[in-house]
Design a protein around this motif. Structure first.
Motif, PDB file in Angstrom:
ATOM      1  N   GLU A 566      -5.301   0.247 -17.030  1.00 59.13           N
ATOM      2  CA  GLU A 566      -4.566   1.099 -16.106  1.00 59.13           C
ATOM      3  C   GLU A 566      -3.111   0.645 -16.032  1.00 59.13           C
ATOM      4  O   GLU A 566      -2.786  -0.518 -16.204  1.00 59.13           O
ATOM      5  CB  GLU A 566      -5.191   1.051 -14.713  1.00 59.13           C
ATOM      6  CG  GLU A 566      -6.545   1.722 -14.617  1.00 59.13           C
ATOM      7  CD  GLU A 566      -7.061   1.740 -13.191  1.00 59.13           C
ATOM      8  OE1 GLU A 566      -6.429   1.086 -12.327  1.00 59.13           O
ATOM      9  OE2 GLU A 566      -8.078   2.406 -12.939  1.00 59.13           O
ATOM     10  N   SER A 567      -2.246   1.593 -15.748  1.00 59.47           N
ATOM     11  CA  SER A 567      -0.838   1.301 -15.550  1.00 59.47           C
ATOM     12  C   SER A 567      -0.331   2.221 -14.450  1.00 59.47           C
ATOM     13  O   SER A 567      -1.082   2.984 -13.841  1.00 59.47           O
ATOM     14  CB  SER A 567      -0.047   1.502 -16.856  1.00 59.47           C
ATOM     15  OG  SER A 567       1.320   1.196 -16.682  1.00 59.47           O
ATOM     16  N   VAL A 568       0.965   2.147 -14.176  1.00 60.04           N
ATOM     17  CA  VAL A 568       1.579   2.998 -13.169  1.00 60.04           C
ATOM     18  C   VAL A 568       2.955   3.402 -13.679  1.00 60.04           C
ATOM     19  O   VAL A 568       3.620   2.628 -14.373  1.00 60.04           O
ATOM     20  CB  VAL A 568       1.679   2.270 -11.802  1.00 60.04           C
ATOM     21  CG1 VAL A 568       2.612   1.074 -11.887  1.00 60.04           C
ATOM     22  CG2 VAL A 568       2.125   3.222 -10.701  1.00 60.04           C
ATOM     23  N   TYR A 569       3.357   4.604 -13.343  1.00 62.36           N
ATOM     24  CA  TYR A 569       4.652   5.109 -13.796  1.00 62.36           C
ATOM     25  C   TYR A 569       5.511   5.399 -12.578  1.00 62.36           C
ATOM     26  O   TYR A 569       5.112   6.132 -11.667  1.00 62.36           O
ATOM     27  CB  TYR A 569       4.464   6.381 -14.625  1.00 62.36           C
ATOM     28  CG  TYR A 569       5.741   6.883 -15.256  1.00 62.36           C
ATOM     29  CD1 TYR A 569       6.363   6.186 -16.279  1.00 62.36           C
ATOM     30  CD2 TYR A 569       6.332   8.065 -14.803  1.00 62.36           C
ATOM     31  CE1 TYR A 569       7.531   6.651 -16.860  1.00 62.36           C
ATOM     32  CE2 TYR A 569       7.500   8.543 -15.381  1.00 62.36           C
ATOM     33  CZ  TYR A 569       8.101   7.833 -16.409  1.00 62.36           C
ATOM     34  OH  TYR A 569       9.256   8.290 -16.979  1.00 62.36           O
ATOM     35  N   LEU A 570       6.712   4.797 -12.554  1.00 65.47           N
ATOM     36  CA  LEU A 570       7.616   4.909 -11.418  1.00 65.47           C
ATOM     37  C   LEU A 570       8.923   5.580 -11.821  1.00 65.47           C
ATOM     38  O   LEU A 570       9.967   5.329 -11.217  1.00 65.47           O
ATOM     39  CB  LEU A 570       7.913   3.513 -10.852  1.00 65.47           C
ATOM     40  CG  LEU A 570       6.697   2.667 -10.481  1.00 65.47           C
ATOM     41  CD1 LEU A 570       7.111   1.221 -10.248  1.00 65.47           C
ATOM     42  CD2 LEU A 570       6.015   3.221  -9.236  1.00 65.47           C
ATOM     43  N   GLY A 571       8.867   6.437 -12.833  1.00 67.15           N
ATOM     44  CA  GLY A 571      10.085   6.992 -13.401  1.00 67.15           C
ATOM     45  C   GLY A 571      10.926   7.777 -12.421  1.00 67.15           C
ATOM     46  O   GLY A 571      12.158   7.779 -12.524  1.00 67.15           O
ATOM     47  N   SER A 572      10.298   8.431 -11.451  1.00 61.56           N
ATOM     48  CA  SER A 572      11.080   9.220 -10.492  1.00 61.56           C
ATOM     49  C   SER A 572      11.757   8.348  -9.459  1.00 61.56           C
ATOM     50  O   SER A 572      12.696   8.784  -8.781  1.00 61.56           O
ATOM     51  CB  SER A 572      10.177  10.236  -9.781  1.00 61.56           C
ATOM     52  OG  SER A 572       9.255   9.572  -8.940  1.00 61.56           O
ATOM     53  N   GLY A 573      11.274   7.110  -9.292  1.00 63.97           N
ATOM     54  CA  GLY A 573      11.867   6.196  -8.324  1.00 63.97           C
ATOM     55  C   GLY A 573      11.305   6.308  -6.929  1.00 63.97           C
ATOM     56  O   GLY A 573      11.460   5.391  -6.119  1.00 63.97           O
ATOM     57  N   ASP A 574      10.645   7.436  -6.588  1.00 64.91           N
ATOM     58  CA  ASP A 574      10.145   7.591  -5.225  1.00 64.91           C
ATOM     59  C   ASP A 574       8.665   7.943  -5.154  1.00 64.91           C
ATOM     60  O   ASP A 574       8.108   8.078  -4.075  1.00 64.91           O
ATOM     61  CB  ASP A 574      10.960   8.643  -4.460  1.00 64.91           C
ATOM     62  CG  ASP A 574      11.017   9.983  -5.193  1.00 64.91           C
ATOM     63  OD1 ASP A 574      10.269  10.154  -6.166  1.00 64.91           O
ATOM     64  OD2 ASP A 574      11.803  10.853  -4.784  1.00 64.91           O
ATOM     65  N   THR A 575       8.015   8.097  -6.303  1.00 68.40           N
ATOM     66  CA  THR A 575       6.582   8.366  -6.316  1.00 68.40           C
ATOM     67  C   THR A 575       5.916   7.530  -7.408  1.00 68.40           C
ATOM     68  O   THR A 575       6.572   7.072  -8.337  1.00 68.40           O
ATOM     69  CB  THR A 575       6.277   9.853  -6.588  1.00 68.40           C
ATOM     70  OG1 THR A 575       6.849  10.223  -7.855  1.00 68.40           O
ATOM     71  CG2 THR A 575       6.846  10.738  -5.487  1.00 68.40           C
ATOM     72  N   THR A 576       4.621   7.329  -7.260  1.00 71.09           N
ATOM     73  CA  THR A 576       3.855   6.630  -8.287  1.00 71.09           C
ATOM     74  C   THR A 576       2.929   7.616  -8.980  1.00 71.09           C
ATOM     75  O   THR A 576       2.399   8.541  -8.350  1.00 71.09           O
ATOM     76  CB  THR A 576       3.009   5.500  -7.675  1.00 71.09           C
ATOM     77  OG1 THR A 576       2.066   6.057  -6.747  1.00 71.09           O
ATOM     78  CG2 THR A 576       3.891   4.497  -6.947  1.00 71.09           C
ATOM     79  N   ARG A 577       2.756   7.420 -10.277  1.00 71.92           N
ATOM     80  CA  ARG A 577       1.819   8.233 -11.047  1.00 71.92           C
ATOM     81  C   ARG A 577       0.900   7.305 -11.822  1.00 71.92           C
ATOM     82  O   ARG A 577       1.352   6.313 -12.418  1.00 71.92           O
ATOM     83  CB  ARG A 577       2.571   9.148 -12.019  1.00 71.92           C
ATOM     84  CG  ARG A 577       3.457  10.184 -11.357  1.00 71.92           C
ATOM     85  CD  ARG A 577       4.089  11.093 -12.394  1.00 71.92           C
ATOM     86  NE  ARG A 577       3.080  11.879 -13.107  1.00 71.92           N
ATOM     87  CZ  ARG A 577       3.359  12.650 -14.162  1.00 71.92           C
ATOM     88  NH1 ARG A 577       4.594  12.721 -14.636  1.00 71.92           N
ATOM     89  NH2 ARG A 577       2.393  13.332 -14.758  1.00 71.92           N
ATOM     90  N   ARG A 578      -0.363   7.626 -11.793  1.00 72.30           N
ATOM     91  CA  ARG A 578      -1.319   6.829 -12.554  1.00 72.30           C
ATOM     92  C   ARG A 578      -1.084   7.038 -14.041  1.00 72.30           C
ATOM     93  O   ARG A 578      -0.841   8.151 -14.506  1.00 72.30           O
ATOM     94  CB  ARG A 578      -2.749   7.212 -12.182  1.00 72.30           C
ATOM     95  CG  ARG A 578      -3.107   6.897 -10.740  1.00 72.30           C
ATOM     96  CD  ARG A 578      -4.547   7.259 -10.441  1.00 72.30           C
ATOM     97  NE  ARG A 578      -5.469   6.471 -11.237  1.00 72.30           N
ATOM     98  CZ  ARG A 578      -6.801   6.570 -11.158  1.00 72.30           C
ATOM     99  NH1 ARG A 578      -7.335   7.446 -10.323  1.00 72.30           N
ATOM    100  NH2 ARG A 578      -7.575   5.821 -11.899  1.00 72.30           N
ATOM    101  N   ALA A 579      -1.143   5.957 -14.777  1.00 67.96           N
ATOM    102  CA  ALA A 579      -0.923   6.012 -16.215  1.00 67.96           C
ATOM    103  C   ALA A 579      -1.840   5.004 -16.890  1.00 67.96           C
ATOM    104  O   ALA A 579      -2.644   4.322 -16.234  1.00 67.96           O
ATOM    105  CB  ALA A 579       0.547   5.724 -16.540  1.00 67.96           C
TER     106      ALA A 579
END
Length: 629
Positions: A566-579
């Motif tokens: 599992e990972s997490v994506y923080l590209g937007s800076g204000d939300t987390t997305r499962r990756a």
């Protein structure tokens, strides 16, 4: 063939020198003096007597509304209207039309964002989209609330960089907050802006180093340009801005912080200032023109196929449309260059594939508060789809998330013994005085690049693990001319005469293993689908456009395993997305390790997982780096 050797100052080839530690006594003493000075000044600035010194000639109108290049979103304005103040640094609910300025801020960062008023652009967008007065009236109410509550003095709201951002936002959105208003409100607003600007003229030069000081100088220049009585402030602001641009913008156009988001933010303000000066028939200073000319190609360098920013050293993807807004003002419309030796990045492009790699050391201490331990990490996009990414950065989810996003494990590179290649300040006193700057990391980062008709080779290495493990990490990459074949090799080798392990270093009182484990991580964008073959020999990644890419790896002398985690994506800076992430694990054996890996495009549409009989991993050829001319 191009070869660069980068030292800690990030300014390209130079002597191999060891940088001064980030927590030296002289740095701490200097930071303590600055903190004492700021506390004393704050006591003075909060007095009635000092407030009287801010009186002066009152502007009778705003001369110019400079362009607001940061795109706004009507949906964001609607959320703010409903009391959901979700800003970098946290979120606050202010229901029932209550003022957000009366709420307890979840963090100083959130308070700075609130008082900086950069969110006004969302109300401007909503007003223009809906052609109604609700957004205009609410924005004017918020400005009036701020003047009533914080218009004289506030320890956060009157910081130089916050005043600078607020003045920029108010003049850029002047049509929203001034046009059609009553005389009393308009006079109060203009008088208060002049007070802020007079104070800013006295303190802009002592704003924190880096982007905050540029923002303070920019705000001073805009106040002088846009308020009817501000010509002296314009001169002072431009002089300070030119001085800081000379200090902070590197020869290749990158910002000294190595943060693509800072690159975008500063460039947007510079472009707006240039356009405003031109509209007033005032000559644009040469340092400003030169900075724009250097920074614009560097911004294009950082842009992925989806039109947004790469995720390195505290960067986010950036607001939607912001990169295009900046590049639309570039008359040259040139292609991105291949390497940025002073900023410490490499870009490999072929076909519709773009790969950006971090090949630089950490910024100087004062500019490293958002720097990451991501040396030799890379990101890769295929067309408009991101495939291999770093996790990104967040300033909303708290210090634990922020620290985790800065670790090497949050980047697509090799991690040794679950230890980051750079370490941040952790001591309570040191961190309070100096901030979360990088304390120790790679001293020498080398990169060698070769291009011919077959493709692009990149040979890199860093010594971030030499001081603790006595090992050097080397990474070699090859991208074929078609862009359909990416091969890599990660190696760990003994540091030899370079930096030896120092078990007496108080940072490393724990026992250092002789043969540590390592993990090579490839974080996959959450829009892609990832599947592992039954025999765990290869991985298929399916992109949203139907393209399929196969990943495979083998060890050069030891055992290695491929897994999906599992990972997490923080590209937007204000939300987390499962990756998800592909992880290749192994162990160092007798001071060395080597893993060859490859990404190969399978098809352009509807790729399926290879059949069982095709799942066996073929031999991966060793990367032969071409000899230099």
């Amino acid at each position: 063939m191009i070869e660069t050797r980068t030292g800690r100052d990030g300014r390209g080839a130079g002597p191999r020198t060891r940088p001064a530690p980030g927590n030296r006594a002289i740095d701490l003493a200097g930071a303590a003096l600055i903190r004492t000075r700021d506390a004393a000044l704050a006591r003075i600035f909060s007095t009635w007597a000092y407030g009287q010194t801010l009186h002066g000639q009152m502007p009778d109108h705003m001369v110019l509304y400079p362009p607001e290049l940061r795109p706004g979103r009507a949906s964001a304005a609607d959320a703010l209207f409903q009391g959901r103040w979700f800003l970098p640094g946290g979120q606050v609910r202010a229901p029932g039309g209550s003022s957000p300025f009366a709420a307890d801020p979840p963090s100083e960062r959130w308070a700075e964002e609130l008082h900086g008023f950069s969110w006004l652009r969302h109300f401007t967008t909503a007003h223009e989209a809906n052609n109604g007065d609700a957004a205009r009236q609410y924005a004017q109410k918020l400005v009036a609330d701020w003047i009533a509550t914080e218009g004289n003095w506030h320890p956060v709201a009157w910081r130089p960089q916050v005043i600078g951002r607020r003045l920029i936002s108010w003049v850029a959105n002047g049509a929203l907050i001034i046009d059609g208003t009553e005389l009393v409100y308009r006079s109060t607003l203009l008088r208060n802006m002049a007070r802020q600007a007079r104070h800013l003229a006295r303190v802009a030069a002592i704003a924190p180093a880096g982007e905050p000081r540029i923002t303070a100088a920019m705000g001073l220049a805009f106040s002088g340009l846009c308020l009817s009585e501000g010509h002296k402030r314009l001169t002072k602001g431009v002089q300070l801005l030119c001085r800081e641009l000379d200090r902070q913008i590197l020869a290749d156009g990158g910002h000294v912080s190595r943060n693509p988001s800072a690159q975008l933010s500063i460039l947007l303000d510079l472009l707006s200032l240039r356009d405003a000066l031109t509209a007033r028939n005032i000559e644009v200073p040469k340092p400003v023109r030169d900075a724009i000319d250097r920074m614009t190609p560097m911004l294009r360098f950082f842009r992925h196929g989806d039109g947004r920013l790469a995720l390195f050293n505290g960067s986010t993807e950036g607001p939607e449309g912001a990169v295009d807004a900046a590049l639309d003002r570039d008359d040259t419309k040139g292609k991105p260059f291949g390497f940025a030796p002073h900023s410490g990045y490499q870009r490999l492009a072929a076909g519709n594939v773009n790969l950006i790699a971090d090949t630089g050391t950490a910024p100087p201490g004062a500019y490293s508060h958002e720097a990451h331990a991501g040396c030799l990490s890379f990101e890769m996009s295929v067309g408009r789809n991101r495939m291999i990414v770093n996790c990104g950065a967040t300033k909303v989810l708290g210090p634990d998330w922020e620290a985790a996003s800065r670790a090497t494990a949050a980047h697509s590179t090799l991690v040794l013994n679950d230890t980051s290649s750079a370490r941040m300040l952790k001591g309570k006193i040191s961190r309070t005085l100096l901030g979360p700057r990088v304390m120790e990391g790679p001293v020498e980062v080398e990169s060698r690049r070769n291009e011919n008709e077959a493709g692009v080779w990149l040979d890199t290495g860093h010594d971030g693990y030499a001081g603790l493990f006595g090992l050097i990490h080397r990474r070699r990459l090859f991208l074929s001319a078609t862009g359909e074949d990416l091969r890599g090799e990660d190696m760990l080798e003994t540091a030899q005469a370079r930096r030896r392990p120092k078990p007496w270093n108080p940072l490393y009182w724990h026992k250092v293993p002789e043969d540590p484990d390592f993990a090579i991580r490839f974080h996959i964008h959450p829009d892609a689908r990832v599947s592992l073959a039954h025999d765990r020999s290869n991985v298929l990644v399916l992109l949203p456009n139907g393209d399929g890419w196969q990943f495979r790896a083998r060890s050069g002398g030891g055992e290695c395993e491929i897994d999906i985690e599992e990972s997490v994506y923080l590209g937007s800076g204000d939300t987390t997305r499962r990756a998800e992430q592909i992880v290749v694990t192994g162990r160092v054996f007798r001071g060395e390790a080597r893993v060859n890996w490859a990404w190969r495009r399978l098809s352009t549409r509807n790729a399926g997982h290879p059949k069982r009989e095709d799942a066996e991993v073929p031999e991966l050829p060793e990367l032969e780096f071409p000899a230099g001319e």
